[in-house]
Motif scaffolding. Structure first.
Motif, PDB file in Angstrom:
ATOM      1  N   ALA A   1      11.904   0.681  10.596  1.00  0.00           N
ATOM      2  CA  ALA A   1      12.241   1.667   9.565  1.00  0.00           C
ATOM      3  C   ALA A   1      11.699   1.280   8.192  1.00  0.00           C
ATOM      4  O   ALA A   1      11.511   2.138   7.327  1.00  0.00           O
ATOM      5  CB  ALA A   1      13.756   1.843   9.487  1.00  0.00           C
ATOM      6  N   LEU A   2      11.455  -0.020   7.983  1.00  0.00           N
ATOM      7  CA  LEU A   2      10.945  -0.473   6.692  1.00  0.00           C
ATOM      8  C   LEU A   2       9.435  -0.318   6.580  1.00  0.00           C
ATOM      9  O   LEU A   2       8.880  -0.467   5.483  1.00  0.00           O
ATOM     10  CB  LEU A   2      11.336  -1.940   6.458  1.00  0.00           C
ATOM     11  CG  LEU A   2      12.836  -2.225   6.424  1.00  0.00           C
ATOM     12  CD1 LEU A   2      13.092  -3.712   6.257  1.00  0.00           C
ATOM     13  CD2 LEU A   2      13.525  -1.436   5.315  1.00  0.00           C
ATOM     14  N   ASN A   3       8.766  -0.049   7.693  1.00  0.00           N
ATOM     15  CA  ASN A   3       7.327   0.199   7.668  1.00  0.00           C
ATOM     16  C   ASN A   3       7.093   1.655   7.277  1.00  0.00           C
ATOM     17  O   ASN A   3       6.617   2.484   8.057  1.00  0.00           O
ATOM     18  CB  ASN A   3       6.708  -0.115   9.029  1.00  0.00           C
ATOM     19  CG  ASN A   3       5.188  -0.089   8.991  1.00  0.00           C
ATOM     20  OD1 ASN A   3       4.591  -0.073   7.914  1.00  0.00           O
ATOM     21  ND2 ASN A   3       4.566  -0.076  10.159  1.00  0.00           N
ATOM     22  N   ASP A   4       7.460   1.948   6.058  1.00  0.00           N
ATOM     23  CA  ASP A   4       7.471   3.314   5.532  1.00  0.00           C
ATOM     24  C   ASP A   4       7.037   3.246   4.074  1.00  0.00           C
ATOM     25  O   ASP A   4       7.512   2.394   3.312  1.00  0.00           O
ATOM     26  CB  ASP A   4       8.894   3.893   5.649  1.00  0.00           C
ATOM     27  CG  ASP A   4       8.995   5.343   5.248  1.00  0.00           C
ATOM     28  OD1 ASP A   4       8.630   5.673   4.099  1.00  0.00           O
ATOM     29  OD2 ASP A   4       9.467   6.149   6.062  1.00  0.00           O
ATOM     30  N   ALA A   5       6.152   4.113   3.673  1.00  0.00           N
ATOM     31  CA  ALA A   5       5.591   4.074   2.316  1.00  0.00           C
ATOM     32  C   ALA A   5       6.642   4.241   1.235  1.00  0.00           C
ATOM     33  O   ALA A   5       6.396   3.902   0.064  1.00  0.00           O
ATOM     34  CB  ALA A   5       4.525   5.151   2.170  1.00  0.00           C
TER      35      ALA A   5
ATOM     36  N   SER B   1       3.309   9.334 -12.876  1.00  0.00           N
ATOM     37  CA  SER B   1       2.065   9.075 -12.154  1.00  0.00           C
ATOM     38  C   SER B   1       2.301   8.666 -10.709  1.00  0.00           C
ATOM     39  O   SER B   1       1.355   8.617  -9.911  1.00  0.00           O
ATOM     40  CB  SER B   1       1.262   7.975 -12.860  1.00  0.00           C
ATOM     41  OG  SER B   1       1.916   6.725 -12.760  1.00  0.00           O
ATOM     42  N   LEU B   2       3.546   8.419 -10.353  1.00  0.00           N
ATOM     43  CA  LEU B   2       3.870   7.987  -8.998  1.00  0.00           C
ATOM     44  C   LEU B   2       4.060   9.191  -8.084  1.00  0.00           C
ATOM     45  O   LEU B   2       4.148  10.335  -8.535  1.00  0.00           O
ATOM     46  CB  LEU B   2       5.131   7.124  -9.007  1.00  0.00           C
ATOM     47  CG  LEU B   2       5.057   5.796  -9.760  1.00  0.00           C
ATOM     48  CD1 LEU B   2       6.422   5.102  -9.761  1.00  0.00           C
ATOM     49  CD2 LEU B   2       3.993   4.877  -9.163  1.00  0.00           C
ATOM     50  N   SER B   3       4.165   8.899  -6.802  1.00  0.00           N
ATOM     51  CA  SER B   3       4.335   9.942  -5.789  1.00  0.00           C
ATOM     52  C   SER B   3       5.623  10.732  -6.014  1.00  0.00           C
ATOM     53  O   SER B   3       6.612  10.216  -6.528  1.00  0.00           O
ATOM     54  CB  SER B   3       4.363   9.307  -4.398  1.00  0.00           C
ATOM     55  OG  SER B   3       4.784  10.218  -3.415  1.00  0.00           O
ATOM     56  N   SER B   4       5.602  11.978  -5.571  1.00  0.00           N
ATOM     57  CA  SER B   4       6.807  12.810  -5.618  1.00  0.00           C
ATOM     58  C   SER B   4       7.670  12.616  -4.372  1.00  0.00           C
ATOM     59  O   SER B   4       8.714  13.272  -4.234  1.00  0.00           O
ATOM     60  CB  SER B   4       6.421  14.287  -5.749  1.00  0.00           C
ATOM     61  OG  SER B   4       5.642  14.703  -4.628  1.00  0.00           O
ATOM     62  N   ASN B   5       7.256  11.729  -3.486  1.00  0.00           N
ATOM     63  CA  ASN B   5       8.017  11.483  -2.250  1.00  0.00           C
ATOM     64  C   ASN B   5       9.412  10.957  -2.557  1.00  0.00           C
ATOM     65  O   ASN B   5       9.656  10.300  -3.582  1.00  0.00           O
ATOM     66  CB  ASN B   5       7.296  10.468  -1.372  1.00  0.00           C
ATOM     67  CG  ASN B   5       6.165  11.085  -0.571  1.00  0.00           C
ATOM     68  OD1 ASN B   5       5.614  12.108  -0.963  1.00  0.00           O
ATOM     69  ND2 ASN B   5       5.829  10.460   0.542  1.00  0.00           N
TER      70      ASN B   5
ATOM     71  N   GLY C   1       0.785  -1.221   0.000  1.00  0.00           N
ATOM     72  CA  GLY C   1       0.000   0.000   0.000  1.00  0.00           C
ATOM     73  C   GLY C   1       0.815   1.267   0.000  1.00  0.00           C
ATOM     74  O   GLY C   1       0.257   2.375   0.066  1.00  0.00           O
ATOM     75  N   GLY C   2       2.154   1.140  -0.065  1.00  0.00           N
ATOM     76  CA  GLY C   2       3.021   2.308  -0.075  1.00  0.00           C
ATOM     77  C   GLY C   2       3.133   2.919  -1.463  1.00  0.00           C
ATOM     78  O   GLY C   2       2.331   2.651  -2.358  1.00  0.00           O
ATOM     79  N   HIS C   3       4.162   3.727  -1.660  1.00  0.00           N
ATOM     80  CA  HIS C   3       4.301   4.483  -2.905  1.00  0.00           C
ATOM     81  C   HIS C   3       5.069   3.747  -4.003  1.00  0.00           C
ATOM     82  O   HIS C   3       5.093   4.205  -5.147  1.00  0.00           O
ATOM     83  CB  HIS C   3       4.989   5.819  -2.624  1.00  0.00           C
ATOM     84  CG  HIS C   3       4.174   6.723  -1.763  1.00  0.00           C
ATOM     85  ND1 HIS C   3       4.711   7.483  -0.740  1.00  0.00           N
ATOM     86  CD2 HIS C   3       2.834   6.982  -1.758  1.00  0.00           C
ATOM     87  CE1 HIS C   3       3.749   8.177  -0.155  1.00  0.00           C
ATOM     88  NE2 HIS C   3       2.610   7.892  -0.748  1.00  0.00           N
ATOM     89  N   ALA C   4       5.712   2.625  -3.654  1.00  0.00           N
ATOM     90  CA  ALA C   4       6.500   1.894  -4.647  1.00  0.00           C
ATOM     91  C   ALA C   4       5.585   1.202  -5.653  1.00  0.00           C
ATOM     92  O   ALA C   4       4.504   0.721  -5.292  1.00  0.00           O
ATOM     93  CB  ALA C   4       7.389   0.864  -3.959  1.00  0.00           C
TER      94      ALA C   4
END
Length: 344
Positions: free
Chosen positions: A222-226, A175-179, A146-149
């Motif tokens: 730390a890996l529980n990050d979008a 189309s992907l996140s700018s994060n 559900g993250g941005h990858a």
């Protein structure tokens, strides 16, 4: 070797063999102090769980009261130092393939008999070791569900991310996140790290990469990050996610393993590494590393090593060992390839 292994098993054979292996959490360190004559290993996180299962099943095969050398394996993480067997020198617990190989090199069989390795031999390894192959794994990348990858990255995408040349998702696809992407690498002795970087041709780690996480532990906070991305053993993930082989921190957590170059790493129906991914450069053999002189010796110790690791040994010929490998996500090597050696 690694390219043909995926073709070895039919789905029917897989289903038949897996019924012999009970599901449940991974075994841990030896529950007894191994005897001086026993065969004891350390090293890779990726293969520690299946080696623990091997130990339980091989020792059971010897029968109650057997005086033959038994098999034991110490996990990559836990309390440290460890005394691996009766009479052994206490050592810092080896965490990872590289550390296991160093422990094998720095001690005698009175302390360590073999090292678990999920990487190939390197030029820095002692030239007196045999890397004994027994299964196929693969390495892909994982990210938060559900993250941005995206679901897929190309090899070039991965190179760009881990070289810090691409730092935001929308540089890959508008189309992907700018994060900002947050690439992670396992700790320095990790065989999965070494294999992943070698496959991508990366030799210098730049500042955007966070180093030092424990490999194959999706539970790492730390890996529980979008925006986090990390290399991951496909077999280890299959064992964790589909066969309940993880426990404690050794679980997939919120991560899912993703495709590379449009090739899916996991057949989610049959719970195996896909044939297509096993035929990519991301496929690898896994090994147990032995001192060559001991492995070819005809004494009691050498005979015990051959009985476990050799081409005609228990790991390569036992139906139980084959079922163990499959239930931990690995593809057994075909006859003749299992037990083959690369002399470092």
């Amino acid at each position: 070797m690694r390219k043909t292994a995926a073709k070895l098993l039919t789905v029917a054979a897989l289903a038949t063999s897996l019924v012999t292996v009970a599901s449940g959490s991974a075994l841990a360190d030896p529950t007894v102090t191994p005897a001086a004559q026993d065969i004891v290993g350390v090293g890779s996180d990726t293969t520690q769980a299946v080696l623990n299962q091997f130990s339980a099943d091989y020792n059971a095969s010897l029968g109650t009261g057997s005086t033959l050398p038994h098999l034991y394996s110490w996990d990559a993480t836990g309390s440290s130092p460890i005394t691996t067997k009766t009479g052994a020198t206490s050592i810092t617990r080896p965490n990872g393939s590289g550390a296991g190989i160093s422990a094998l090199n720095g001690n005698t069989s009175a302390t360590v008999d073999f090292a678990r390795s999920s990487r190939d031999p390197q030029s820095s390894d002692p030239n007196t070791f045999d890397f004994v192959a027994y299964a196929t794994d693969a390495v892909s990348w994982a990210a938060q569900n559900g993250g941005h990858a995206p679901a897929n990255l190309t090899t070039q995408n991965l190179k760009d991310i881990f070289n810090c040349n691409v730092t935001a998702w929308n540089q890959i696809d508008p189309s992907l996140s700018s994060n900002t992407i947050k690439p992670f690498l396992p700790q320095a002795n990790s065989g999965t790290r070494a294999f992943f970087l070698k496959t991508l041709g990366i030799t210098t780690i730049n500042s955007c990469v966070t180093q030092g996480v424990q490999e194959n532990q999706g539970s790492t906070a730390a890996l529980n990050d979008a925006d986090a991305i990390v290399p991951y053993s496909v077999a280890h993930y299959i064992g964790q996610a589909y066969y309940g082989k993880g426990s404690g921190s050794d679980v997939q957590g919120p991560l899912t393993v993703r495709s590379i170059d449009g090739v899916a790493p996991i057949d989610t129906t049959n719970k195996v590494i896909t044939d297509a991914f096993a035929n990519t450069n991301y496929s690898r053999s896994v090994y147990n590393v032995l001192r060559h002189s001991e492995f070819v010796a005809t004494d009691t110790h050498g005979t015990a090593l051959q009985a476990i690791f050799g081409t005609n040994g228990w790991i390569c010929t036992s139906a139980t060992a084959t079922a163990d490998l499959q239930s931990f996500g690995f593809l057994p090597l075909p006859s003749g390839a299992c037990g083959s050696t690369i002399h470092s």
